[in-house]
Write an enzyme that holds these catalytic residues in place. Structure first.
Site, PDB file in Angstrom:
ATOM      1  N   LEU A 253       0.841  -1.204   0.000  1.00 15.45           N
ATOM      2  CA  LEU A 253       0.000   0.000   0.000  1.00 15.45           C
ATOM      3  C   LEU A 253       0.870   1.246   0.000  1.00 15.45           C
ATOM      4  O   LEU A 253       0.475   2.276   0.528  1.00 15.45           O
ATOM      5  CB  LEU A 253      -0.916   0.009   1.226  1.00 15.45           C
ATOM      6  CG  LEU A 253      -2.281  -0.664   1.096  1.00 15.45           C
ATOM      7  CD1 LEU A 253      -3.090  -0.494   2.381  1.00 15.45           C
ATOM      8  CD2 LEU A 253      -3.081  -0.118  -0.087  1.00 15.45           C
ATOM      9  N   GLY A 256       4.210   5.420  -4.964  1.00 19.66           N
ATOM     10  CA  GLY A 256       5.534   5.679  -5.525  1.00 19.66           C
ATOM     11  C   GLY A 256       5.448   5.917  -7.016  1.00 19.66           C
ATOM     12  O   GLY A 256       4.388   6.312  -7.529  1.00 19.66           O
ATOM     13  N   CYS A 263       8.554  -8.744 -13.329  1.00 19.65           N
ATOM     14  CA  CYS A 263       7.329  -9.561 -13.257  1.00 19.65           C
ATOM     15  C   CYS A 263       6.022  -8.784 -13.383  1.00 19.65           C
ATOM     16  O   CYS A 263       5.228  -9.074 -14.283  1.00 19.65           O
ATOM     17  CB  CYS A 263       7.327 -10.365 -11.952  1.00 19.65           C
ATOM     18  SG  CYS A 263       8.621 -11.614 -11.927  1.00 19.65           S
TER      19      CYS A 263
HETATM   20  P1  NAD Z   1      15.982 -14.543 -16.509  1.00 21.28           P
HETATM   21  O1  NAD Z   1      15.893 -13.816 -17.803  1.00 21.28           O
HETATM   22  O2  NAD Z   1      16.787 -13.934 -15.397  1.00 21.28           O
HETATM   23  O3  NAD Z   1      16.538 -16.011 -16.754  1.00 21.28           O
HETATM   24  C1  NAD Z   1      16.127 -16.869 -17.772  1.00 21.28           C
HETATM   25  C2  NAD Z   1      17.348 -17.648 -18.219  1.00 21.28           C
HETATM   26  O4  NAD Z   1      16.946 -18.728 -19.047  1.00 21.28           O
HETATM   27  C3  NAD Z   1      18.353 -16.834 -19.050  1.00 21.28           C
HETATM   28  O5  NAD Z   1      19.614 -16.904 -18.426  1.00 21.28           O
HETATM   29  C4  NAD Z   1      18.347 -17.522 -20.423  1.00 21.28           C
HETATM   30  O6  NAD Z   1      19.604 -17.482 -21.056  1.00 21.28           O
HETATM   31  C5  NAD Z   1      17.944 -18.917 -20.035  1.00 21.28           C
HETATM   32  N1  NAD Z   1      17.367 -19.731 -21.106  1.00 21.28           N
HETATM   33  C6  NAD Z   1      16.389 -19.419 -21.984  1.00 21.28           C
HETATM   34  N2  NAD Z   1      16.103 -20.469 -22.771  1.00 21.28           N
HETATM   35  C7  NAD Z   1      16.921 -21.486 -22.385  1.00 21.28           C
HETATM   36  C8  NAD Z   1      17.109 -22.823 -22.810  1.00 21.28           C
HETATM   37  N3  NAD Z   1      16.379 -23.341 -23.793  1.00 21.28           N
HETATM   38  N4  NAD Z   1      18.046 -23.575 -22.208  1.00 21.28           N
HETATM   39  C9  NAD Z   1      18.783 -23.057 -21.214  1.00 21.28           C
HETATM   40  N5  NAD Z   1      18.645 -21.792 -20.745  1.00 21.28           N
HETATM   41  C10 NAD Z   1      17.732 -21.026 -21.332  1.00 21.28           C
HETATM   42  O7  NAD Z   1      14.495 -14.756 -16.041  1.00 21.28           O
HETATM   43  P2  NAD Z   1      13.953 -14.892 -14.526  1.00 21.28           P
HETATM   44  O8  NAD Z   1      13.799 -13.530 -13.926  1.00 21.28           O
HETATM   45  O9  NAD Z   1      14.721 -15.934 -13.812  1.00 21.28           O
HETATM   46  O10 NAD Z   1      12.482 -15.418 -14.814  1.00 21.28           O
HETATM   47  C11 NAD Z   1      12.242 -16.735 -15.258  1.00 21.28           C
HETATM   48  C12 NAD Z   1      10.783 -17.044 -15.083  1.00 21.28           C
HETATM   49  O11 NAD Z   1      10.440 -17.006 -13.693  1.00 21.28           O
HETATM   50  C13 NAD Z   1       9.852 -16.042 -15.764  1.00 21.28           C
HETATM   51  O12 NAD Z   1       8.727 -16.714 -16.246  1.00 21.28           O
HETATM   52  C14 NAD Z   1       9.460 -15.107 -14.639  1.00 21.28           C
HETATM   53  O13 NAD Z   1       8.221 -14.498 -14.855  1.00 21.28           O
HETATM   54  C15 NAD Z   1       9.407 -16.068 -13.465  1.00 21.28           C
HETATM   55  N6  NAD Z   1       9.615 -15.440 -12.173  1.00 21.28           N
HETATM   56  C16 NAD Z   1      10.605 -14.495 -11.994  1.00 21.28           C
HETATM   57  C17 NAD Z   1      10.787 -13.937 -10.730  1.00 21.28           C
HETATM   58  C18 NAD Z   1      11.844 -12.892 -10.503  1.00 21.28           C
HETATM   59  O14 NAD Z   1      11.818 -12.279  -9.436  1.00 21.28           O
HETATM   60  N7  NAD Z   1      12.768 -12.655 -11.419  1.00 21.28           N
HETATM   61  C19 NAD Z   1       9.985 -14.334  -9.654  1.00 21.28           C
HETATM   62  C20 NAD Z   1       9.019 -15.305  -9.862  1.00 21.28           C
HETATM   63  C21 NAD Z   1       8.836 -15.852 -11.123  1.00 21.28           C
END
Ligand code: NAD
Length: 449
Positions: A253, A256, A263
């Site tokens: 809440l 900002g 995300c």
């Molecule tokens: P990111 O971009 O940091 O990491 C994804 C990684 O996957 C990259 O390093 C990329 O090179 C690699 N990659 C892609 N295709 C590939 C393959 N075929 N083989 C091997 N590596 C491969 O993304 P992230 O922030 O970790 O997010 C990943 C998922 O998790 C997303 O769906 C996101 O919405 C979800 N998520 C993220 C967070 C967060 O805080 N970042 C939190 C919860 C959920």
């Protein structure tokens, strides 16, 4: 149990390290060879408290390794987790599932009998069933399961969130998937983290609904702040008064510059797109997205208001990451704010404790500074964009001496208007007018009577 994590990004790296800490043998693989090379050298690729120690100790114990050889890693794994990106698709806001399906096709030829493929990436309802079809088409005789296990970690507190989650959501379609997923999270049972075991679609939807709801709550606080500014009320007090109702709660809440990060923006857009596609429009979230997209312009207006004429002026931006304790610049509000100020002719000096290496790749013509006081040198206004702890107790005399002007625009409300006025600043913040204007107060009274 052997786990292969496909994708060693934010989620893959943190969850891979944490599963190895639970005692599982984890291999993190990534397409990005440079990332894997760095990790192999012991360099942690993201800024996250406690992560480097966790990675180092589990590499040392032989439970965690990094590889760019997907085939070798997948071949003898019991569990293969997909933690690849699901960005917004250009044009329609749908989640771009290209990486997810590409990863499913890539692992399919190497899966062993009985393997469980777990989706950690945030994916729209129906994706896990489609992953099942993709793998089954490639390997018609393979006996395998698919599970949905959306991740809820917060950047900046990721290790702690993974180790002490509010809940673990597990979507399954068969008994083996459930058994394996329960075994993976058994180490958390002492901490009594609730496990919600449900269908694939429910699990997928829980993640989107949770992020959309939180984004809506932030947006509510932002619009409430706008109203507070007009009527001379203090949004901090109003939000506190609302949040004490435990049906509402005080978290998220805080007004900002609008939500950003890797995300909320993409997940709200994907939720809206899914609502339209399924014929059940999510109007609250459609509005949330629209209001949030306008937010940067409002913040820029506030800063320009503090500057008077922008041309030839200098602004010190404190905080670039989309939130504190992370170096993640994805959809950070600082990006839009800085670009708009530059377009208006303002020179930018900037500081962030962690995100400057990433920010340098995204922004031009910025003077990068070692600390907040260096950033304030010769500035007409200091703008606090990210509420890092080191900005909460600034030496105000030193700041004032360094500056050319006296304006402080605090987009995170970390200072008190009276204290800043007493310290000699022309202070503005969000939803807390520096003083109650008689005209506004009268207007507000007129509207309520
Ligand atoms: P990111 O971009 O940091 O990491 C994804 C990684 O996957 C990259 O390093 C990329 O090179 C690699 N990659 C892609 N295709 C590939 C393959 N075929 N083989 C091997 N590596 C491969 O993304 P992230 O922030 O970790 O997010 C990943 C998922 O998790 C997303 O769906 C996101 O919405 C979800 N998520 C993220 C967070 C967060 O805080 N970042 C939190 C919860 C959920």
């Amino acid at each position: 149990m052997k786990i292969t994590m496909i994708g060693a990004g934010y989620v893959g790296l943190v969850s891979g390290a944490c599963f190895s800490e639970y005692g599982f043998a984890v291999t993190c693989v990534d397409l990005d060879a440079a990332k894997i090379a760095k990790l192999k050298r012991g360099e942690v690729t993201i800024y996250e408290s406690g992560l480097s120690e966790l990675i180092a100790s589990n590499i040392e114990a032989g439970r965690l390794r990094f590889s760019d050889d997907v085939t070798a890693a997948v071949t003898d794994s019991d569990v293969i987790m997909l933690a690849v990106g699901t960005p917004s698709r250009r044009g329609d806001g749908e989640a771009d599932l290209t990486y997810v399906y590409a990863a499913a096709r890539q692992i399919a030829p190497h899966l062993k009998q009985g393997a469980v493929v777990v989706t950690k990436s945030t994916v729209v309802p129906g994706t896990n069933r489609q992953i099942r079809r993709v793998i089954a088409e490639a390997r018609p005789s393979l006996d395998f399961s698919v599970a949905s296990n959306p991740e809820f970690l917060r950047e900046g507190a990721a290790v702690d969130d993974f180790m002490r989650p509010n809940r673990v959501i597990i979507g399954v379609h068969d008994e083996r998937g459930e058994r394996v997923m329960r075994a993976l999270y058994r180490p958390l049972s002492l901490r009594e983290a609730p496990l919600v075991v449900t269908t694939l679609e429910n699990a997928e939807l829980i993640k989107y609904a949770a992020n959309s709801f939180l984004a809506m709550k932030v947006t509510f606080a932002n619009e409430l702040a706008d109203l507070c500014e007009e009527i001379g009320a203090d949004v901090q007090v109003v939000a506190h008064g609302i949040g004490l109702d435990n049906r509402i709660g005080s978290k998220f809440l805080h007004p900002g510059p609008g939500f950003g990060g890797s995300c909320f923006p993409k997940d709200t857009r994907a939720f809206v797109a899914a609502g339209k596609r399924f014929g059940a429009p999510q109007r609250l979230i459609e509005t949330t997205v629209e209001v949030n997209e306008r937010r940067i312009g409002q913040m820029v207006g506030k800063i320009l208001g503090a500057l008077g004429t922008p041309t030839g002026k200098t602004v010190a931006v404190l905080g670039l990451a989309f939130k504190p304790n992370t170096d993640d610049m994805r959809e950070a509000p600082s990006l839009g704010i800085i670009s708009a100020l530059q377009e208006a002719g303002v020179a930018i000096r900037a500081h962030d404790p962690a995100a400057m290496p990433h920010a340098r790749q995204l922004l031009d013509n910025v003077a990068w500074c070692e600390n907040p006081y260096e950033a304030a040198e010769g500035a007409d206004a200091v703008v606090i964009v990210t509420e890092w702890n080191i900005y909460r107790g600034l030496d105000l005399d030193r700041l004032k001496t360094a500056m050319r002007g006296r304006s402080v625009v605090d987009l995170r409300n970390i200072y008190k208007p009276d204290e800043m006025a007493a310290a000699g600043f022309v202070y503005s913040s969000v939803g807390r007018p520096a003083r109650i204007s008689e005209a506004n107060f009268a207007r507000a009274k007129g509207q309520v009577s």
